[in-house]
Write a protein that holds these residues in place. Structure first.
Motif, PDB file in Angstrom:
ATOM      1  N   SER A  49       3.790  -3.422   1.993  1.00  0.00           N
ATOM      2  CA  SER A  49       2.822  -4.272   2.693  1.00  0.00           C
ATOM      3  C   SER A  49       3.187  -4.252   4.168  1.00  0.00           C
ATOM      4  O   SER A  49       4.038  -3.460   4.600  1.00  0.00           O
ATOM      5  N   THR A  50       2.578  -5.129   4.938  1.00  0.00           N
ATOM      6  CA  THR A  50       2.878  -5.187   6.368  1.00  0.00           C
ATOM      7  C   THR A  50       4.341  -5.505   6.630  1.00  0.00           C
ATOM      8  O   THR A  50       4.945  -4.980   7.573  1.00  0.00           O
ATOM      9  N   HIS A  51       4.944  -6.330   5.773  1.00  0.00           N
ATOM     10  CA  HIS A  51       6.313  -6.791   6.018  1.00  0.00           C
ATOM     11  C   HIS A  51       7.330  -6.299   4.983  1.00  0.00           C
ATOM     12  O   HIS A  51       8.530  -6.334   5.266  1.00  0.00           O
ATOM     13  N   TRP A  52       6.888  -5.854   3.816  1.00  0.00           N
ATOM     14  CA  TRP A  52       7.812  -5.474   2.745  1.00  0.00           C
ATOM     15  C   TRP A  52       7.911  -3.955   2.613  1.00  0.00           C
ATOM     16  O   TRP A  52       6.922  -3.250   2.745  1.00  0.00           O
ATOM     17  N   SER A  53       9.143  -3.481   2.320  1.00  0.00           N
ATOM     18  CA  SER A  53       9.382  -2.043   2.142  1.00  0.00           C
ATOM     19  C   SER A  53      10.357  -1.804   0.997  1.00  0.00           C
ATOM     20  O   SER A  53      11.165  -2.678   0.641  1.00  0.00           O
ATOM     21  N   LEU A  54      10.278  -0.606   0.445  1.00  0.00           N
ATOM     22  CA  LEU A  54      11.186  -0.139  -0.607  1.00  0.00           C
ATOM     23  C   LEU A  54      11.804   1.161  -0.126  1.00  0.00           C
ATOM     24  O   LEU A  54      11.106   2.020   0.423  1.00  0.00           O
ATOM     25  N   GLY A  75      13.101  -4.833   1.006  1.00  0.00           N
ATOM     26  CA  GLY A  75      13.395  -5.720   2.117  1.00  0.00           C
ATOM     27  C   GLY A  75      12.164  -6.217   2.844  1.00  0.00           C
ATOM     28  O   GLY A  75      11.061  -5.675   2.695  1.00  0.00           O
ATOM     29  N   TYR A  76      12.389  -7.261   3.633  1.00  0.00           N
ATOM     30  CA  TYR A  76      11.330  -7.917   4.411  1.00  0.00           C
ATOM     31  C   TYR A  76      11.687  -7.825   5.890  1.00  0.00           C
ATOM     32  O   TYR A  76      12.841  -8.032   6.277  1.00  0.00           O
ATOM     33  N   GLU A  77      10.706  -7.512   6.732  1.00  0.00           N
ATOM     34  CA  GLU A  77      10.891  -7.481   8.171  1.00  0.00           C
ATOM     35  C   GLU A  77       9.817  -8.338   8.823  1.00  0.00           C
ATOM     36  O   GLU A  77       8.621  -8.120   8.615  1.00  0.00           O
ATOM     37  N   SER A  78      10.226  -9.305   9.631  1.00  0.00           N
ATOM     38  CA  SER A  78       9.288 -10.246  10.237  1.00  0.00           C
ATOM     39  C   SER A  78       8.523  -9.594  11.383  1.00  0.00           C
ATOM     40  O   SER A  78       8.861  -8.500  11.854  1.00  0.00           O
ATOM     41  N   GLU A  79       7.515 -10.277  11.852  1.00  0.00           N
ATOM     42  CA  GLU A  79       6.748  -9.818  13.004  1.00  0.00           C
ATOM     43  C   GLU A  79       7.668  -9.728  14.226  1.00  0.00           C
ATOM     44  O   GLU A  79       8.432 -10.647  14.523  1.00  0.00           O
ATOM     45  N   GLY A  80       7.623  -8.582  14.892  1.00  0.00           N
ATOM     46  CA  GLY A  80       8.485  -8.391  16.051  1.00  0.00           C
ATOM     47  C   GLY A  80       9.936  -8.115  15.715  1.00  0.00           C
ATOM     48  O   GLY A  80      10.774  -8.076  16.613  1.00  0.00           O
ATOM     49  N   SER A  81      10.251  -7.951  14.416  1.00  0.00           N
ATOM     50  CA  SER A  81      11.617  -7.655  13.954  1.00  0.00           C
ATOM     51  C   SER A  81      12.636  -8.709  14.391  1.00  0.00           C
ATOM     52  O   SER A  81      13.797  -8.397  14.665  1.00  0.00           O
ATOM     53  N   LEU A  82      12.190  -9.968  14.453  1.00  0.00           N
ATOM     54  CA  LEU A  82      13.124 -11.033  14.806  1.00  0.00           C
ATOM     55  C   LEU A  82      14.189 -11.226  13.744  1.00  0.00           C
ATOM     56  O   LEU A  82      15.335 -11.542  14.052  1.00  0.00           O
ATOM     57  N   TYR A  83      13.807 -11.055  12.478  1.00  0.00           N
ATOM     58  CA  TYR A  83      14.801 -11.101  11.416  1.00  0.00           C
ATOM     59  C   TYR A  83      14.391 -10.161  10.286  1.00  0.00           C
ATOM     60  O   TYR A  83      13.218  -9.830  10.123  1.00  0.00           O
ATOM     61  N   GLY A  94      21.658  -8.572   2.287  1.00  0.00           N
ATOM     62  CA  GLY A  94      21.990  -8.585   3.695  1.00  0.00           C
ATOM     63  C   GLY A  94      20.869  -9.154   4.536  1.00  0.00           C
ATOM     64  O   GLY A  94      19.730  -9.277   4.073  1.00  0.00           O
ATOM     65  N   PHE A  95      21.191  -9.514   5.760  1.00  0.00           N
ATOM     66  CA  PHE A  95      20.168  -9.987   6.684  1.00  0.00           C
ATOM     67  C   PHE A  95      20.609  -9.696   8.111  1.00  0.00           C
ATOM     68  O   PHE A  95      21.804  -9.505   8.395  1.00  0.00           O
ATOM     69  N   ALA A  96      19.625  -9.634   9.013  1.00  0.00           N
ATOM     70  CA  ALA A  96      19.900  -9.407  10.427  1.00  0.00           C
ATOM     71  C   ALA A  96      18.970 -10.280  11.250  1.00  0.00           C
ATOM     72  O   ALA A  96      17.803 -10.478  10.888  1.00  0.00           O
ATOM     73  N   VAL A  97      19.490 -10.806  12.340  1.00  0.00           N
ATOM     74  CA  VAL A  97      18.691 -11.623  13.255  1.00  0.00           C
ATOM     75  C   VAL A  97      18.939 -11.130  14.675  1.00  0.00           C
ATOM     76  O   VAL A  97      20.041 -10.681  15.011  1.00  0.00           O
ATOM     77  N   GLY A  98      17.903 -11.187  15.512  1.00  0.00           N
ATOM     78  CA  GLY A  98      18.065 -10.748  16.884  1.00  0.00           C
ATOM     79  C   GLY A  98      16.748 -10.711  17.621  1.00  0.00           C
ATOM     80  O   GLY A  98      15.731 -11.252  17.160  1.00  0.00           O
ATOM     81  N   PHE A  99      16.776 -10.021  18.759  1.00  0.00           N
ATOM     82  CA  PHE A  99      15.586  -9.954  19.602  1.00  0.00           C
ATOM     83  C   PHE A  99      15.582  -8.619  20.326  1.00  0.00           C
ATOM     84  O   PHE A  99      16.615  -8.175  20.844  1.00  0.00           O
TER      85      PHE A  99
END
Length: 270
Positions: A125-130, A169-177, A223-228
């Motif tokens: 989907s827009t935010h989910w990947s395999l 995994g999930y990736e937020s808008e703008g890859s903030l997390y 796992g998770f990642a946060v940033g800008f």
């Protein structure tokens, strides 16, 4: 200076060697073609349950593996865990690059081993990947510090391995997390012996007590990642069940147990 040159920071981290795990430290979604993500941080390998018991029993074994004709099986089990698992903490670093077709390649190093991989992701989907990957690894001769067990010469350990990770995994808008989880399994074979490029070379001093170990393992990770923008901080936790079979000082043994491998790293994307 290191902030402007992240690859120099990674090189500094790699200048020391010890045990530690070999984490993925990447999300499920692959990088766009030509983009690079470099990372540097730390990883650990913690043995629990029967693996931890094997190490403790070997440390208190009065034989210390010195029997001329074979070793005490108790000590042999601890020696195989120390060599095959590599308990400890180590720097980890490497880089990944997008190669097109929603695929990427990566190279990572941590203390005792080098890992190269290739993987492909599918956007659900827009935010989910395999993603599905395959990797090969090498335990490098002379890149690990001494063990808590006498007569286990980890500085002369070398070997090879392979693993297959599957992530969602999930990736937020703008890859903030980013969040990722999945399963990973593989195998590795290691030996402790003298390595030389010269045929029939003469060994100076006493040769190490021989060890040969084959480990098969499987488990899960999150796992998770946060940033800008171009910089993120990533965390990952891998838990696996492993079986190790092999020989130490002509004593065949098998031992099984759990490992826990936490890791953290700073990402630079450019």
């Amino acid at each position: 200076m290191l902030e402007k040159h992240p690859l120099l920071a990674i090189a500094a981290l790699l200048s020391c060697g010890c045990g530690g795990g070999l984490p993925l430290l990447h999300p499920a979604r692959t990088l766009p073609p030509g983009e690079v993500r470099a990372f540097g941080g730390f990883s650990g390998n913690v043995v629990v349950g029967s693996f931890a018991t094997a190490i403790r029993n070997a440390e208190s074994d009065p034989s210390q593996g010195t029997a001329s004709q074979g070793a005490d099986p108790t000590y042999a089990k601890g020696a195989l865990v120390a060599a095959s698992i590599g308990p400890g903490v180590a720097p980890v670093g490497g880089a990944r690059v997008g190669v097109g077709w929603q695929s990427e390649g990566g190279l990572a190093y941590t203390g005792r081993a080098l890992r190269a991989d290739l993987r492909h992701s599918i956007d659900l989907s827009t935010h989910w990947s395999l993603s599905l990957g395959v990797a090969g690894s090498a335990a490098l001769y002379g890149h690990q510090e001494g063990s808590s067990l006498e007569n286990v010469s980890l500085g002369q350990l070398h070997g090879w391995g392979a693993d297959v990770p599957v992530l969602v995994g999930y990736e937020s808008e703008g890859s903030l997390y980013m969040l990722w989880m999945g399963a990973r399994g593989g195998g590795e074979h290691v030996d402790i012996s003298d390595v030389t490029s010269e045929p029939k070379a003469v060994t100076l001093g006493m040769p190490p007590i021989s060890l040969s170990a084959t480990r098969f393992w499987g488990g899960g990770l999150v796992g998770f990642a946060v940033g800008f923008r171009h910089i993120h901080v990533a965390f990952e936790l891998d838990v696996a069940y492993a079986t190790i079979s092999g020989n130490y000082n002509d004593t065949p043994v098998t031992v099984a147990g759990l490992t826990i491998a936490p890791a953290t790293a700073l990402w630079w994307r450019f």
